[in-house]
Scaffold this active site. Structure first.
Site, PDB file in Angstrom:
ATOM      1  N   TYR A  56       0.866  -1.187   0.000  1.00  0.00           N
ATOM      2  CA  TYR A  56       0.000   0.000   0.000  1.00  0.00           C
ATOM      3  C   TYR A  56       0.899   1.232   0.000  1.00  0.00           C
ATOM      4  O   TYR A  56       1.501   1.582   1.018  1.00  0.00           O
ATOM      5  CB  TYR A  56      -0.919   0.018   1.224  1.00  0.00           C
ATOM      6  N   ARG A 208     -16.441  -0.019  -1.504  1.00  0.00           N
ATOM      7  CA  ARG A 208     -15.452   1.080  -1.640  1.00  0.00           C
ATOM      8  C   ARG A 208     -16.114   2.454  -1.598  1.00  0.00           C
ATOM      9  O   ARG A 208     -15.696   3.382  -2.284  1.00  0.00           O
ATOM     10  CB  ARG A 208     -14.650   0.914  -2.926  1.00  0.00           C
ATOM     11  N   GLY A 209     -17.157   2.538  -0.834  1.00  0.00           N
ATOM     12  CA  GLY A 209     -17.848   3.817  -0.678  1.00  0.00           C
ATOM     13  C   GLY A 209     -19.069   3.946  -1.583  1.00  0.00           C
ATOM     14  O   GLY A 209     -19.923   4.793  -1.347  1.00  0.00           O
ATOM     15  N   SER A 212     -22.221   3.628   0.321  1.00  0.00           N
ATOM     16  CA  SER A 212     -22.174   4.288   1.634  1.00  0.00           C
ATOM     17  C   SER A 212     -23.256   5.347   1.798  1.00  0.00           C
ATOM     18  O   SER A 212     -23.532   5.796   2.899  1.00  0.00           O
ATOM     19  CB  SER A 212     -20.811   4.959   1.834  1.00  0.00           C
TER      20      SER A 212
HETATM   21  N1  LIG Z   1      -7.577  -8.311   0.474  1.00  0.00           N
HETATM   22  C1  LIG Z   1      -7.828  -7.463  -0.490  1.00  0.00           C
HETATM   23  O1  LIG Z   1      -7.716  -7.791  -1.676  1.00  0.00           O
HETATM   24  C2  LIG Z   1      -8.266  -6.070  -0.150  1.00  0.00           C
HETATM   25  C3  LIG Z   1      -8.695  -5.226  -1.182  1.00  0.00           C
HETATM   26  C4  LIG Z   1      -9.112  -3.930  -0.837  1.00  0.00           C
HETATM   27  C5  LIG Z   1      -9.117  -3.541   0.488  1.00  0.00           C
HETATM   28  N2  LIG Z   1      -8.678  -4.382   1.465  1.00  0.00           N
HETATM   29  C6  LIG Z   1      -8.637  -3.949   2.884  1.00  0.00           C
HETATM   30  O2  LIG Z   1      -9.943  -3.678   3.327  1.00  0.00           O
HETATM   31  C7  LIG Z   1     -10.035  -2.339   3.832  1.00  0.00           C
HETATM   32  C8  LIG Z   1     -11.401  -1.776   3.563  1.00  0.00           C
HETATM   33  O3  LIG Z   1     -11.644  -1.840   2.161  1.00  0.00           O
HETATM   34  P1  LIG Z   1     -12.292  -0.676   1.365  1.00  0.00           P
HETATM   35  O4  LIG Z   1     -11.606   0.571   1.748  1.00  0.00           O
HETATM   36  O5  LIG Z   1     -12.343  -1.072  -0.040  1.00  0.00           O
HETATM   37  O6  LIG Z   1     -13.741  -0.731   1.910  1.00  0.00           O
HETATM   38  P2  LIG Z   1     -14.990   0.126   2.139  1.00  0.00           P
HETATM   39  O7  LIG Z   1     -15.120   0.266   3.611  1.00  0.00           O
HETATM   40  O8  LIG Z   1     -16.055  -0.526   1.360  1.00  0.00           O
HETATM   41  O9  LIG Z   1     -14.773   1.556   1.457  1.00  0.00           O
HETATM   42  C9  LIG Z   1     -14.082   2.556   2.095  1.00  0.00           C
HETATM   43  C10 LIG Z   1     -14.447   3.886   1.486  1.00  0.00           C
HETATM   44  O10 LIG Z   1     -15.825   4.141   1.759  1.00  0.00           O
HETATM   45  C11 LIG Z   1     -16.012   5.513   2.047  1.00  0.00           C
HETATM   46  N3  LIG Z   1     -16.972   5.681   3.141  1.00  0.00           N
HETATM   47  C12 LIG Z   1     -18.102   6.382   3.094  1.00  0.00           C
HETATM   48  N4  LIG Z   1     -18.748   6.309   4.268  1.00  0.00           N
HETATM   49  C13 LIG Z   1     -18.021   5.579   5.081  1.00  0.00           C
HETATM   50  C14 LIG Z   1     -18.176   5.168   6.426  1.00  0.00           C
HETATM   51  N5  LIG Z   1     -19.210   5.525   7.160  1.00  0.00           N
HETATM   52  N6  LIG Z   1     -17.214   4.402   6.970  1.00  0.00           N
HETATM   53  C15 LIG Z   1     -16.154   4.027   6.251  1.00  0.00           C
HETATM   54  N7  LIG Z   1     -15.945   4.393   4.954  1.00  0.00           N
HETATM   55  C16 LIG Z   1     -16.881   5.167   4.374  1.00  0.00           C
HETATM   56  C17 LIG Z   1     -14.639   6.048   2.406  1.00  0.00           C
HETATM   57  O11 LIG Z   1     -14.356   7.031   1.449  1.00  0.00           O
HETATM   58  P3  LIG Z   1     -14.106   8.526   1.849  1.00  0.00           P
HETATM   59  O12 LIG Z   1     -13.082   8.541   2.930  1.00  0.00           O
HETATM   60  O13 LIG Z   1     -13.605   9.082   0.566  1.00  0.00           O
HETATM   61  O14 LIG Z   1     -15.432   9.043   2.238  1.00  0.00           O
HETATM   62  C18 LIG Z   1     -13.640   4.966   2.165  1.00  0.00           C
HETATM   63  O15 LIG Z   1     -12.620   5.407   1.333  1.00  0.00           O
HETATM   64  C19 LIG Z   1      -8.879  -1.606   3.139  1.00  0.00           C
HETATM   65  O16 LIG Z   1      -8.462  -0.473   3.869  1.00  0.00           O
HETATM   66  C20 LIG Z   1      -7.835  -2.669   3.110  1.00  0.00           C
HETATM   67  O17 LIG Z   1      -7.164  -2.744   4.364  1.00  0.00           O
HETATM   68  C21 LIG Z   1      -8.278  -5.647   1.147  1.00  0.00           C
END
Ligand SMILES: NC(=O)c1ccc[n+]([C@@H]2O[C@H](COP(=O)([O-])OP(=O)(O)OC[C@H]3O[C@@H](n4cnc5c(N)ncnc54)[C@H](OP(=O)(O)O)[C@@H]3O)[C@@H](O)[C@H]2O)c1
Length: 335
Positions: A56, A208-209, A212
């Site tokens: 990352y 990924r939001g 949301s």
């Molecule tokens: N194993 C894998 O292949 C893989 C792949 C991807 C991710 N991951 C891990 O999983 C974690 C979470 O994944 P993700 O970021 O894709 O998931 P997510 O929680 O679906 O999306 C996060 C995005 O949602 C937005 N959001 C809007 N409201 C929210 C709220 N109330 N709470 C949290 N986020 C909100 C945020 O954007 P804003 O801040 O722009 O509002 C944030 O950037 C990553 O950080 C990573 O550690 C793993």
């Protein structure tokens, strides 16, 4: 905060985990101070599981996590690290390398960047098509014996690979995308994990939001936001997916919660072995996500959600075609 056990041999962790990826790259600019404050707020709220990856932003995220955790007793937090993805100097992804020697090398650098002498859960980020999974897991198992790693996890692999890996060393958890609009895990992977006693850390619980309730047609255009390059965030797919979010908004209003809280609570309600990882980058978003813990979805709520969000309801695939092709988790089980 409620605790959940990851699989029959894994650690007991907070029922919600914090994913730190977006604090370093992928979702446009992030504020370093706010990111660290968000990690502190998560710990204050009882979150103990912190997820990162060595790739990352090429180590940036691990160093950010180190800074945030520097005054936190090591045993109060569980660090999950993905490794194996290769990148070039311009940030481009160039493949996977999970050979045993590479695995030891990646771990050595991660320990240094994180400023710790062990990692709680260590996992290859994707299946390396050139190395049998048994060799990679065998190498990690040796590092478990040596005390550098507590538990072994997997990421985005399918049932056949899960079985082969688990036969070498018990697997604590599979990290995989799972949300109201991404249900691939329900085809066979969830059943396989349950049979073998393997937990799930679900990512992308807000797609990924996208689901949301905060995403809009013009969002993400001010910075380098990878989401705009993915099918679900583009053109008519985005229109169709945002229409789904309006349905979610209406259901959430009935429940007395926000769309994000209902989406997170829905994943958490799919099983006690499932831990949603939320990708909050700010204290505001985190605070909203934490509210999901107070949302109890009744059988009636779940039935309404099931009707509005059948499997395959999303328009577009979750990754672009080239990345989809690298997902072992998209392959159907043969066993
Ligand atoms: N194993 C894998 O292949 C893989 C792949 C991807 C991710 N991951 C891990 O999983 C974690 C979470 O994944 P993700 O970021 O894709 O998931 P997510 O929680 O679906 O999306 C996060 C995005 O949602 C937005 N959001 C809007 N409201 C929210 C709220 N109330 N709470 C949290 N986020 C909100 C945020 O954007 P804003 O801040 O722009 O509002 C944030 O950037 C990553 O950080 C990573 O550690 C793993």
């Amino acid at each position: 905060m409620e605790q959940r056990k990851l699989g029959s041999t894994g650690p007991t962790v907070s029922a919600l985990g914090l994913g730190c990826m977006g604090m370093s790259e992928v979702y446009g600019p992030a504020d370093r101070g706010e990111s660290i404050a968000t990690i502190h707020a998560a710990l204050d709220a009882g979150i103990t599981l912190v997820d990162t990856g060595d790739f990352y932003a090429m180590g940036h995220n691990e160093m950010l996590v180190r800074e945030a955790l520097q005054d936190v007793p090591r045993d109060k937090v569980q660090i999950s690290v993905k490794f194996g993805a290769l990148r070039g100097p311009a940030g481009e992804f160039t493949g996977m390398d999970t050979r045993p020697a590479a695995t030891r090398n990646f771990l050595a650098y991660s320990l240094q960047r994180l400023g710790t002498d062990y990692i709680d859960i260590y996992r290859p980020a994707r299946l390396d098509p050139n190395i049998p999974i048994e060799e990679t897991i065998g190498a990690i198992a040796d590092l478990v014996k040596a005390g550098y790693i507590r538990h072994i996890g997997l990421s985005e692999v399918g049932s056949d690979t899960i079985r082969r890996a688990h036969a070498v060393h018990p697997i604590a958890d599979l990290q995989i995308e799972y949300s109201l609009i991404e249900r691939g895990i329900e085809r066979d992977i969830l059943t396989t994990c349950r049979e073998l006693g393997i937990g799930i850390t679900a990512y992308g619980v807000l797609a990924r939001g996208l689901i949301s309730g905060h995403w809009s047609k013009d969002a993400g255009k001010t910075g380098k936001d990878y989401r705009l390059m993915t099918p679900r965030f583009q053109g008519s797919n985005l229109d169709a997916n945002l229409a789904l979010v309006e349905q979610l908004r209406a259901i959430a209003a009935e429940i007395g919660a926000t769309p994000a809280q209902v989406a997170i609570a829905w994943v958490a309600a799919q099983g006690k072995e499932i831990v949603p990882l939320v990708g909050a980058r700010t204290r505001n978003r985190l605070s909203e996500a934490l509210g999901a813990a107070k949302v109890t979805l009744t059988p009636a709520h779940l039935a309404v959600l099931a009707k509005a969000f059948p499997p395959d309801v999303a328009a577009g695939t979750r990754y672009a075609a080239e990345q989809m092709a690298h997902l072992d988790s998209e392959k159907p089980a043969t066993a």
